[in-house]
Structures are given as structure tokens and as C-alpha cells.
Motif scaffolding. Structure first.
Motif, short mmCIF file in Angstrom:
data_model
loop_
_atom_site.label_atom_id
_atom_site.label_comp_id
_atom_site.label_asym_id
_atom_site.label_seq_id
_atom_site.Cartn_x
_atom_site.Cartn_y
_atom_site.Cartn_z
N VAL A 269 0.72 -1.25 -0.35
CA VAL A 269 -0.13 -0.31 -0.39
C VAL A 269 0.69 1.13 0.01
N SER A 270 1.16 1.71 -1.52
CA SER A 270 2.44 2.61 -1.15
C SER A 270 1.44 4.11 -0.63
N GLU A 271 0.52 4.49 -0.52
CA GLU A 271 0.08 5.67 0.40
C GLU A 271 0.23 5.59 2.01
N VAL A 272 0.25 4.27 2.53
CA VAL A 272 1.07 4.01 3.69
C VAL A 272 2.32 3.88 4.05
N MET A 273 2.81 5.08 4.74
CA MET A 273 4.23 4.50 5.30
C MET A 273 3.72 4.34 7.03
N THR A 274 4.46 2.83 6.66
CA THR A 274 4.36 1.88 7.67
C THR A 274 6.24 2.47 8.97
N PRO A 275 5.98 2.38 10.56
CA PRO A 275 7.05 2.78 10.89
C PRO A 275 8.35 2.71 10.87
N TYR A 276 9.56 3.43 10.49
CA TYR A 276 10.68 2.97 10.57
C TYR A 276 11.18 3.19 12.04
N VAL A 277 12.22 1.78 11.88
CA VAL A 277 12.90 1.81 13.50
C VAL A 277 14.35 1.73 12.67
N ASP A 278 15.04 2.49 13.80
CA ASP A 278 16.69 2.63 13.09
C ASP A 278 17.08 1.61 13.54
N PRO A 279 17.90 0.57 12.69
CA PRO A 279 18.71 -0.27 12.84
C PRO A 279 19.87 -0.69 14.17
N ALA A 280 19.76 0.37 14.92
CA ALA A 280 20.76 0.52 15.93
C ALA A 280 19.44 0.16 16.79
N ASN A 281 18.15 0.08 16.91
CA ASN A 281 17.07 0.59 17.85
C ASN A 281 16.75 -1.00 18.03
N THR A 282 16.30 -1.46 19.09
CA THR A 282 14.91 -2.46 19.18
C THR A 282 13.59 -1.77 20.65
N SER A 283 13.09 -1.32 19.04
CA SER A 283 11.32 -0.38 19.44
C SER A 283 10.48 -1.62 20.45
N ILE A 284 10.03 -1.00 21.72
CA ILE A 284 8.78 -0.99 21.80
C ILE A 284 7.45 -1.40 22.21
N TYR A 285 7.27 0.17 20.89
CA TYR A 285 6.03 0.22 20.01
C TYR A 285 4.83 -0.01 21.11
N ASN A 286 5.35 1.71 21.43
CA ASN A 286 4.42 1.64 22.55
C ASN A 286 2.85 2.54 21.48
N GLN A 287 3.40 2.99 20.18
CA GLN A 287 2.64 3.43 19.60
C GLN A 287 2.85 3.07 17.93
N TYR A 288 2.10 1.95 17.42
CA TYR A 288 2.04 1.66 15.99
C TYR A 288 1.65 2.80 14.86
N THR A 289 2.71 3.65 14.90
CA THR A 289 2.78 5.05 14.25
C THR A 289 2.73 5.30 12.67
N ILE A 290 1.89 4.92 11.66
CA ILE A 290 1.52 4.74 10.37
C ILE A 290 1.25 6.80 10.03
N ARG A 291 1.87 6.43 8.72
CA ARG A 291 2.05 8.23 8.35
C ARG A 291 1.21 8.38 6.54
N VAL A 292 0.06 9.35 6.69
CA VAL A 292 -0.70 9.41 5.41
C VAL A 292 -1.05 10.73 4.72
#
Length: 370
Positions: A269-292
Motif C-alpha cells: 500500500v504505497s499510500e501508507v508509510m509504516t514505522p521506521y525503526v533505526d537498525p541500531a534500535n529495538t523498539s517496544i512499540y508504545n505506539q504503531y504510527t503510520i503516516r498517510v
């Protein structure tokens, strides 16, 4: 099928017996202010964060405020921070008498852009606050390098248990800053049954200052070396958090699995930008934030189908009416301003079922005609 943004009742059902037992232990002892439950939680959080000291306080906002006071920030000073965060970050700076100085964010992680920190330093600069937004750490080592010796507070309200690899070493949220601050607001990955906060540090002097500041400036009852605050973590909240802490790692792993499930479902879905996680990071995803681009229309579409979502955050701090005295105008933090118009957070809590995830995915894909 309705899908809430967060379902705390689903989590409570899995740990109810442990939490109720912990609460009743405090009730039976009738010792509600500080005491063993708080000290034990502080020890556990210090261990998780790989720091020497942890100090509980009343809430995450106070954690930032007390951290600023411990670092000597006050009237006429400046504190450099991000405009794309919850209000507490900037509000605490104002409330110690200092002036927030906002610099723009990285367009992918939404965390403070370390390259902009150095240019914002003036003779009045006293500290930098880096916020770990949406569950992944800011590049704390890069921020510290740009800060040119200024102490860095890590606002880790959304990132307890997150980590980052720095120079080949795994560093936990709160570990590398002068002071790291946590919030235990109920919606956090480690949330209490009310307000709560904590500060962590490697520095004994800062630890002593924080201990005084949370109890009216006193380490010895009725003797006050400084004017502090009444900002103690309740023993009842500490008991809840201690009962929940052993589950934190599994809950954060479940959030990562849910995020990966979304990532795969939205990949085409090209219209949806999914969350980017820096390769150095391990995220705990307090939020899952897309961008449209059509954020508001998508949110209405989801609401009509009973699917929870929220905008974190719709108006950057530099444009908030209460900060008009700072003189910022639209266009000064363009990356944050654009993000505020396009971000939307979807349900990602650990107890989501596959059917619920599929319901959210179908609604988002349907909006874009997929």
C-alpha cells in the motif's frame, strides 16, 4: 468487529490474581507512602535499565521536572528539545523557569534531529532533553556529541525496556543519559493503575538530589536542605508495577510481532508509510504510527468501523498557544509540522488477536481501495 486502540481490561484479566495479591499486601501492612514496595521497584527498574540508581516519583511529568531541578536548570536558562512530543516535555522546562528551545525532528523516527542540537546552543543553554518517541530510543550518543558537554535528559516515558546498540554495546533506555525519566501512566507498556514515574541515573550526586527533591528537599525528616516537591510514588502503584514488570519483555515482544504483522500487510500500500525503526534500535512499540496524506479522512473511516486510532501529536509544541511568548511561527520546524498533519497510531497492544489485527488491516486497505 470493533477494535479498541488499547484494551487494558484484556491485560488485567491475565494478571489479576498477582496484582490483587500485591495490592492487598500493601493494604494489610497499611504502609502507603514509599517504603519497601517502592524501594523494591526502584531496584528492579535500575536493574532493567542497567543503571546504579532509580528514584520513584508521582508521575512522568514530575520525573522530567525533578531531573531539570537536579541538574540546576532554573530561571533564565534554556533547554533544547523536540517540539514533537507530549506537552510534559516542554511544560516541565517552563515550570522550572527555563525557556524551551525547539529544534526539528528526524522525518523517519520522529525523534530529535541531533544535527540541529549544536546550532541551537547559546550561552544560556543548560541541558538537552531527547525524547524516545513511540517506543524507540533517540540517538542518545549523537545527541550527547552535538550537545557539546551539556547534560542530556532522556525522556523515556514511552520506551522502558527499549534498547540501542552504541559502539557495539547494548544500551537500555535511560542508561546513557545524565538522567532518564519514565512514566507509568496506565497506557504505557509498563503502566500502573494510576499515575507514577521514575528517574534513573548513574551519578550518585544526582541520585541524592533527586531523592531530596521528591520529598520536600529532605533526606532527614523535618530537615530541609532545599525546597523540593511532594512527588512520591505511591506504594500501591509500586506494588502493581512490580507485579507487572516480569511480563514487560513478553508484552513488548508481542507488540513487535503485531507491528511486523502490520508491516507485511501494508507493504504493497504505497499510500501508507509504516514505522521506521533505526537498525541500531529495538523498539517496544508504545505506539504503531503510520503516516498517510489523507490522515483525517482515514481516521474517520476507521472510527465509522469501530476501530480505535489516535493522533500523537496534532499540534507541535512550538505552535501551542501557551508557548506563543517564545515567538515561534509556522515553518520553523517544518518536519514536525508536516508529521503532525499525517501521523496516525493504530492498535498494537499485546493482547490483540489475529482476527482483530486483520480487521484493522482490512479497514486501512479498504480505505485505499485495496
Amino acid at each position: 468487529m470493533a477494535v479498541p486502540l488499547l484494551d487494558l481490561k484484556a491485560q488485567h484479566a491475565t494478571i489479576r490474581d498477582d496484582v490483587v495479591a500485591a495490592l492487598m499486601d500493601v493494604v494489610d501492612q497499611q504502609a502507603f507512602i514509599l517504603g519497601d514496595p517502592v524501594a523494591q521497584l526502584e531496584c528492579s527498574v535500575a536493574g532493567l535499565s542497567q543503571v546504579k540508581y532509580a528514584v520513584g516519583c508521582a508521575n512522568g511529568t514530575d520525573a522530567i521536572l525533578l531531573a531539570l531541578r537536579a541538574l540546576g536548570v532554573g530561571q533564565g536558562d534554556e533547554v533544547i528539545t523536540t517540539p514533537f512530543t507530549f506537552f510534559a516535555t516542554g511544560g516541565a522546562v517552563h515550570n522550572v523557569g527555563a525557556r524551551p528551545v525547539f529544534v526539528d525532528i528526524d522525518p523517519r523516527t520522529y525523534n530529535i534531529d541531533p544535527a540541529l542540537v549544536g546550532a541551537a546552543i547559546t550561552p544560556r543553554s543548560k541541558a538537552v532533553i531527547a525524547v524516545d518517541l513511540f517506543g524507540q530510543m533517540a540517538p542518545i550518543e549523537q545527541v550527547a556529541a552535538s550537545a557539546k558537554g551539556l547534560p542530556v535528559i532522556e525522556d523515556a516515558a514511552q520506551s522502558i525496556g527499549a534498547s540501542r546498540v552504541i559502539d557495539g554495546k547494548t544500551v537500555m533506555a535511560g542508561e546513557a543519559a545524565a538522567i532518564g525519566t519514565y512514566s507509568f501512566f496506565p497506557s504505557k507498556n509498563l503502566g500502573g493503575y494510576g499515575d507514577g514515574g521514575m528517574m534513573v541515573t548513574q551519578d550518585e550526586g544526582l541520585f541524592e538530589a533527586l531523592m531530596k527533591l521528591r520529598t520536600h528537599g529532605s533526606r532527614r525528616t523535618y530537615y530541609h536542605e532545599i525546597v523540593g516537591y511532594n512527588s512520591r510514588l505511591d506504594a500501591l502503584q509500586a506494588a502493581v508495577l512490580r507485579a507487572k514488570l516480569p511480563h514487560l519483555e513478553a508484552w513488548s515482544a508481542a507488540r513487535r510481532r503485531n507491528a511486523a504483522y502490520y508491516d507485511a500487510a501494508f507493504a504493497d500500500v504505497s499510500e501508507v508509510m509504516t514505522p521506521y525503526v533505526d537498525p541500531a534500535n529495538t523498539s517496544i512499540y508504545n505506539q504503531y504510527t503510520i503516516r498517510v496524506a489523507q490522515r483525517d479522512a482515514l481516521q474517520t473511516h476507521l472510527k465509522d468501523r469501530g476501530i480505535g486510532s489516535n493522533v500523537y501529536y496534532p499540534l507541535p509544541l512550538h505552535l501551542q498557544p501557551c508557548f506563543a511568548y517564545l515567538g515561534y511561527t509556522e515553518g520553523q520546524c517544518p518536519v514536525a509540522e508536516r508529521a503532525a498533519k499525517e501521523v496516525l497510531s493504530l492498535p498494537v497492544f499485546p493482547e490483540l488477536t489475529t482476527a482483530q489485527l486483520d480487521e484493522v488491516i482490512a479497514a486501512v486497505r479498504g480505505f485505499f481501495g485495496r
